[in-house]
Structures are given as C-alpha cells and as structure tokens.
Design an enzyme around this catalytic site. Structure first.
Site, PDB file in Angstrom:
ATOM      1  N   GLU A  49      41.598  39.740  48.371  1.00  0.00           N
ATOM      2  CA  GLU A  49      40.404  39.034  47.904  1.00  0.00           C
ATOM      3  C   GLU A  49      40.569  37.534  48.139  1.00  0.00           C
ATOM      4  OE1 GLU A  49      37.593  38.936  43.914  1.00  0.00           O
ATOM      5  OE2 GLU A  49      39.732  39.219  43.637  1.00  0.00           O
ATOM      6  N   LYS A 118      30.827  42.247  46.017  1.00  0.00           N
ATOM      7  CA  LYS A 118      31.393  42.625  44.720  1.00  0.00           C
ATOM      8  C   LYS A 118      30.266  42.893  43.727  1.00  0.00           C
ATOM      9  CE  LYS A 118      35.033  40.879  41.620  1.00  0.00           C
ATOM     10  NZ  LYS A 118      36.015  39.772  41.531  1.00  0.00           N
ATOM     11  N   CYS A 159      38.270  43.948  43.464  1.00  0.00           N
ATOM     12  CA  CYS A 159      38.905  43.522  42.221  1.00  0.00           C
ATOM     13  C   CYS A 159      38.309  44.187  40.970  1.00  0.00           C
ATOM     14  CB  CYS A 159      38.860  41.994  42.124  1.00  0.00           C
ATOM     15  SG  CYS A 159      40.129  41.313  41.023  1.00  0.00           S
TER      16      CYS A 159
END
Length: 233
Positions: A49, A118, A159
């Site tokens: 990331e 995301k 994440c």
C-alpha cells in the site's frame, strides 16, 4: 467448504520495500525489486500500500496522480518487460476532484487488468496509541475487483478492507482462490490483528491470502508494522 486446486503452482512475490518522500526514488526502487523477483521465478508480484508516497492524510493530495499516469505507466512497462502479473500495491489517485487509495493491476502484456479503490477507509482512534482518519481526504471505492490469471482467479482489497469478512466471502463465492491485500498496518493494530485477520479470512473461505506491507521506517510519521505474509487455506 473444500478448496478447489489451483490450475497449477506458481511463485508469488511480496515486495516489502522502504518508501521515501521522493516519488521518483520509490518508483525506481519498486521496479528494480520487481525485476529481481521476476528473475527469481516469480510469476505474480505484489507491491505494498502507498508504495510511491509516504502514507498519511497530509501527503495524499500532494502525491496523487491520475490513472493512467506516471506511476502506473512505470508499472505497466515493468510488468510487460518481465512478462508477469503485477499487483501495484496502491497509490493516491485523483479523479474528478476526489482522492482515492487505489490499486492497479497489470498483465504480462502491460495492459491494466483491474483497478481497486479502497472500499473501507481507515478511521481509527485508540487513545494514547494512534489516531488516523483517511476519510479526511480520501473517498471510498464501491466495487469488488478481480482478475484472472492462468493459475487462479484473484480478488483485491486494500489494508482495512481485510477486516470485513463479507468482502472476502463474496470473492470466495465468485471463484477467487487468492486474495491480495496491500496494507500498512501500524505498530498498534499490527501485532494484534495483522496475522490474525489473514488467517481468519483464509480459513473461513478456504482461499490463499497474501498481505503486503511497506518496510518499517521508525523515522516516518506513520510507522508500518511490516510482516508481509502469505497464508494458505
């Protein structure tokens, strides 16, 4: 629930690289390590990331790019040069006046196969430990992202997405056998949950999980936990 066998074995490389404040250095370092992984036989390579910029709400706007743009062009070129599938970690993306935390994936011919924004933004406040709000600057994505390889179907998260069991479950139901999560867990949540979440998602859905972190830099404003990991079903 039974694991469907992979079409055939392949080598996966997770690149846990040091990220500096200089974008050009980060891109050069990442591409060099991709080449090194490919030379060692990796057919699928994944970056962490925010691999091209420091991780922090104060940095996202400054480092943000369009996709396609400078960083994704470099990824496309090195994927084609090495003839690999390249999961481009994530970069801050600017589109329509909004910022996203976005992962672009490239195939062996250099074509972009998937783009994952995301979905679940990282907003946390652990008193005395860590406070961070991605939603101050970023907008959430709203879609599942998958791509096919000759080895298996792959699902993408970034994440904080790994905390949401339903997302992994949908990927499993859609035939994904490997889920890749570029992530930058911190020194508070990392030791507590990083490996636990990966093992949970793997066992629940009988899939392989790969989670890729930046290298730990104690001098950075946000210190990543590291510990890039692959978990089997």
């Amino acid at each position: 629930m039974f694991l469907k066998p992979l079409l055939h074995d392949f080598r996966l490389a997770l690149i846990q690289l040091h990220v500096s404040a200089v974008k050009s250095e980060n891109l050069q370092r990442a591409c060099g390590l991709v080449r090194e992984a490919s030379a060692k036989g990796a057919e699928v390579v994944a970056l962490p990331e925010c691999f091209n910029s420091p991780y922090g709400t104060q940095y996202f706007k400054e480092y943000a790019e369009k996709i396609p743009g400078e960083s994704t062009q470099k990824l496309s070129e090195v994927a084609k040069e090495c003839g690999i599938y390249l999961v481009g970690g994530s970069i801050p993306e600017e589109d329509g006046g909004k910022l996203y935390n976005t992962c672009a994936v490239f195939g062996p011919d250099g074509a972009m196969l998937a783009k994952h924004r995301k979905v679940h933004l990282f907003d946390i406040n652990v008193p005395g430990k860590i406070q961070f709000r991605e939603s101050e600057t970023l907008s959430p994505g709203n879609s599942f992202s998958m791509f096919d390889t000759p080895y298996c179907k792959v699902g993408l998260g970034i994440c904080y997405d790994i905390r949401f069991a339903e997302m992994a479950q949908v990927y499993g139901q859609k035939g994904c056998q490997l889920l890749i999560y570029p992530g930058a867990f911190n020194l508070t949540t990392g030791p507590a949950h990083w490996e636990l979440l990966q093992r949970g998602r793997a066992v629940d859905n009988q899939v392989y999980i790969a989670a890729v972190s930046p290298a730990r830099d104690e001098k950075a404003s946000y210190v990543a936990w590291g510990h890039s990991t692959v978990v089997n079903p």
